[in-house]
Design a protein around this motif. Sequence first.
Motif, PDB file in Angstrom:
ATOM      1  N   SER A   1       2.086  10.812  20.094  1.00 30.99           N
ATOM      2  CA  SER A   1       3.097  10.747  21.366  1.00 30.99           C
ATOM      3  C   SER A   1       4.312  11.307  21.083  1.00 30.99           C
ATOM      4  N   PRO A   2       5.055  11.773  22.110  1.00 34.03           N
ATOM      5  CA  PRO A   2       4.734  11.672  23.273  1.00 34.03           C
ATOM      6  C   PRO A   2       3.635  12.928  23.777  1.00 34.03           C
ATOM      7  N   LYS A   3       2.969  12.944  24.982  1.00 31.22           N
ATOM      8  CA  LYS A   3       2.395  14.311  25.336  1.00 31.22           C
ATOM      9  C   LYS A   3       3.171  15.570  25.446  1.00 31.22           C
ATOM     10  N   TYR A   4       4.200  15.177  26.131  1.00 32.28           N
ATOM     11  CA  TYR A   4       5.292  16.145  26.584  1.00 32.28           C
ATOM     12  C   TYR A   4       6.566  15.755  25.806  1.00 32.28           C
ATOM     13  N   LEU A   5       7.378  16.853  25.257  1.00 34.39           N
ATOM     14  CA  LEU A   5       8.772  16.497  24.802  1.00 34.39           C
ATOM     15  C   LEU A   5       9.548  17.578  25.046  1.00 34.39           C
ATOM     16  N   PHE A   6      10.830  17.323  25.443  1.00 33.57           N
ATOM     17  CA  PHE A   6      11.866  18.341  25.804  1.00 33.57           C
ATOM     18  C   PHE A   6      12.863  17.947  25.068  1.00 33.57           C
ATOM     19  N   ARG A   7      13.553  18.933  24.258  1.00 33.97           N
ATOM     20  CA  ARG A   7      14.756  18.870  23.535  1.00 33.97           C
ATOM     21  C   ARG A   7      15.698  20.146  23.987  1.00 33.97           C
ATOM     22  N   LYS A   8      16.854  19.640  23.485  1.00 32.82           N
ATOM     23  CA  LYS A   8      17.933  20.850  23.488  1.00 32.82           C
ATOM     24  C   LYS A   8      18.022  21.463  22.301  1.00 32.82           C
ATOM     25  N   GLU A   9      18.278  22.801  22.197  1.00 26.77           N
ATOM     26  CA  GLU A   9      18.361  23.473  20.966  1.00 26.77           C
ATOM     27  C   GLU A   9      19.531  22.913  19.941  1.00 26.77           C
ATOM     28  N   GLY A  10      19.211  22.814  18.819  1.00 29.36           N
ATOM     29  CA  GLY A  10      20.057  22.230  17.858  1.00 29.36           C
ATOM     30  C   GLY A  10      19.674  20.724  17.510  1.00 29.36           C
TER      31      GLY A  10
ATOM     32  N   SER B   1      -6.782  14.374  11.032  1.00 30.94           N
ATOM     33  CA  SER B   1      -7.199  13.644   9.796  1.00 30.94           C
ATOM     34  C   SER B   1      -8.602  14.173   9.352  1.00 30.94           C
ATOM     35  N   SER B   2      -8.824  13.592   8.081  1.00 33.71           N
ATOM     36  CA  SER B   2     -10.065  14.195   7.660  1.00 33.71           C
ATOM     37  C   SER B   2     -10.530  13.059   6.748  1.00 33.71           C
ATOM     38  N   ALA B   3     -12.147  13.181   6.722  1.00 35.19           N
ATOM     39  CA  ALA B   3     -13.060  12.251   5.747  1.00 35.19           C
ATOM     40  C   ALA B   3     -14.028  13.175   5.266  1.00 35.19           C
ATOM     41  N   ARG B   4     -14.463  12.668   4.116  1.00 39.80           N
ATOM     42  CA  ARG B   4     -15.786  13.334   3.772  1.00 39.80           C
ATOM     43  C   ARG B   4     -16.858  13.082   4.208  1.00 39.80           C
ATOM     44  N   SER B   5     -17.856  14.228   4.690  1.00 41.67           N
ATOM     45  CA  SER B   5     -18.939  14.200   5.191  1.00 41.67           C
ATOM     46  C   SER B   5     -20.096  14.911   4.893  1.00 41.67           C
ATOM     47  N   ASN B   6     -21.008  14.561   3.963  1.00 40.66           N
ATOM     48  CA  ASN B   6     -21.968  15.544   3.143  1.00 40.66           C
ATOM     49  C   ASN B   6     -21.085  16.415   2.058  1.00 40.66           C
ATOM     50  N   ASN B   7     -21.106  17.566   2.262  1.00 36.44           N
ATOM     51  CA  ASN B   7     -20.332  18.450   1.431  1.00 36.44           C
ATOM     52  C   ASN B   7     -19.015  19.013   1.992  1.00 36.44           C
ATOM     53  N   TYR B   8     -18.736  18.631   2.814  1.00 40.37           N
ATOM     54  CA  TYR B   8     -17.425  18.946   3.541  1.00 40.37           C
ATOM     55  C   TYR B   8     -16.608  18.080   3.962  1.00 40.37           C
ATOM     56  N   TYR B   9     -15.171  18.316   4.332  1.00 40.22           N
ATOM     57  CA  TYR B   9     -14.311  17.507   4.781  1.00 40.22           C
ATOM     58  C   TYR B   9     -14.302  17.617   6.232  1.00 40.22           C
ATOM     59  N   GLU B  10     -14.559  16.835   7.228  1.00 42.71           N
ATOM     60  CA  GLU B  10     -14.618  17.003   8.848  1.00 42.71           C
ATOM     61  C   GLU B  10     -13.212  16.661   9.151  1.00 42.71           C
ATOM     62  N   GLN B  11     -12.448  17.355  10.030  1.00 42.53           N
ATOM     63  CA  GLN B  11     -11.149  17.229  10.433  1.00 42.53           C
ATOM     64  C   GLN B  11     -11.336  16.653  11.943  1.00 42.53           C
ATOM     65  N   TYR B  12     -10.772  15.791  12.296  1.00 43.44           N
ATOM     66  CA  TYR B  12     -10.704  15.164  13.758  1.00 43.44           C
ATOM     67  C   TYR B  12      -9.259  15.307  14.099  1.00 43.44           C
ATOM     68  N   PHE B  13      -8.966  15.899  15.288  1.00 41.66           N
ATOM     69  CA  PHE B  13      -7.652  16.219  15.846  1.00 41.66           C
ATOM     70  C   PHE B  13      -7.189  15.227  16.793  1.00 41.66           C
ATOM     71  N   GLY B  14      -6.029  15.043  17.133  1.00 42.82           N
ATOM     72  CA  GLY B  14      -5.319  14.136  17.944  1.00 42.82           C
ATOM     73  C   GLY B  14      -5.211  15.116  19.281  1.00 42.82           C
ATOM     74  N   PRO B  15      -4.679  14.296  20.499  1.00 42.14           N
ATOM     75  CA  PRO B  15      -4.870  15.081  21.727  1.00 42.14           C
ATOM     76  C   PRO B  15      -3.278  15.925  21.668  1.00 42.14           C
ATOM     77  N   GLY B  16      -2.589  15.923  20.592  1.00 41.70           N
ATOM     78  CA  GLY B  16      -1.423  16.948  20.716  1.00 41.70           C
ATOM     79  C   GLY B  16      -0.258  16.775  21.429  1.00 41.70           C
ATOM     80  N   THR B  17       0.879  17.152  21.129  1.00 39.34           N
ATOM     81  CA  THR B  17       2.252  16.938  21.792  1.00 39.34           C
ATOM     82  C   THR B  17       2.824  18.522  21.990  1.00 39.34           C
ATOM     83  N   ARG B  18       3.115  18.487  23.177  1.00 41.43           N
ATOM     84  CA  ARG B  18       3.609  19.901  23.606  1.00 41.43           C
ATOM     85  C   ARG B  18       5.267  19.807  23.696  1.00 41.43           C
TER      86      ARG B  18
END
Lengths: 113, 114
Positions: free
Chosen positions: B7-16, B93-110
Amino acid sequence: KNQVEQSPQSLIILEGKNCTLQCNYTVSPFSNLRWYKQDTGRGPVSLTIMTFSENTKSNGRYTATLDADTKQSSLHITASQLSDSASYICVVSGDFGNEKLTFGTGTRLTIIP
Amino acid sequence: DGGITQSPKYLFRKEGQNVTLSCEQNLNHDAMYWYRQDPGQGLRLIYYSQIVNDFQKGDIAEGYSVSREKKESFPLTVTSAQKNPTAFYLCASSARSNNYYEQYFGPGTRLTVT
């Protein structure tokens, strides 16, 4: 330098048609190769993960192949649907336990009715 | 998007201005990551943490800072020192599955900085 290259950059096909996306990598050592689907403005979702010993893996209408000798992978999509429109990203893991992934730039697939 | 929220999904900021992006997971994963995605480029690793109270720089850490005080949370601060902060930021985030670590992604913030 570890690199993952994907082709084509973009692809447009008619609904119901099949397509194949390509991935070439130069990551070494090699642990596993993953294909992710990323809808616009969303996080990537895993489709398949293949280790060195696996040369094909399916997930529904998605079938990935891996040739570790030539360092190439492909993702084949059968009977495409409008919901398949997304970016498909090839990702290579170079070292088990290291968790350092090398990402391709993706293929942008558009399915038209 | 699994059990990872950003969170949030969209974020706007001024430079600096500094800005902090939130990432929370309820998957009980030990490892968490921050990536940056720019048009025409593959995801690039900013920071990662394999355990609480410990984190390492990724490939493009300059201008960013993180903390990992709780297993569930891995906030990212984009500081004014980051020269091109406008991008799509993904937490995983990731957890071990068999012989690898699988990464799960969030929905992102622009993040858009003007």
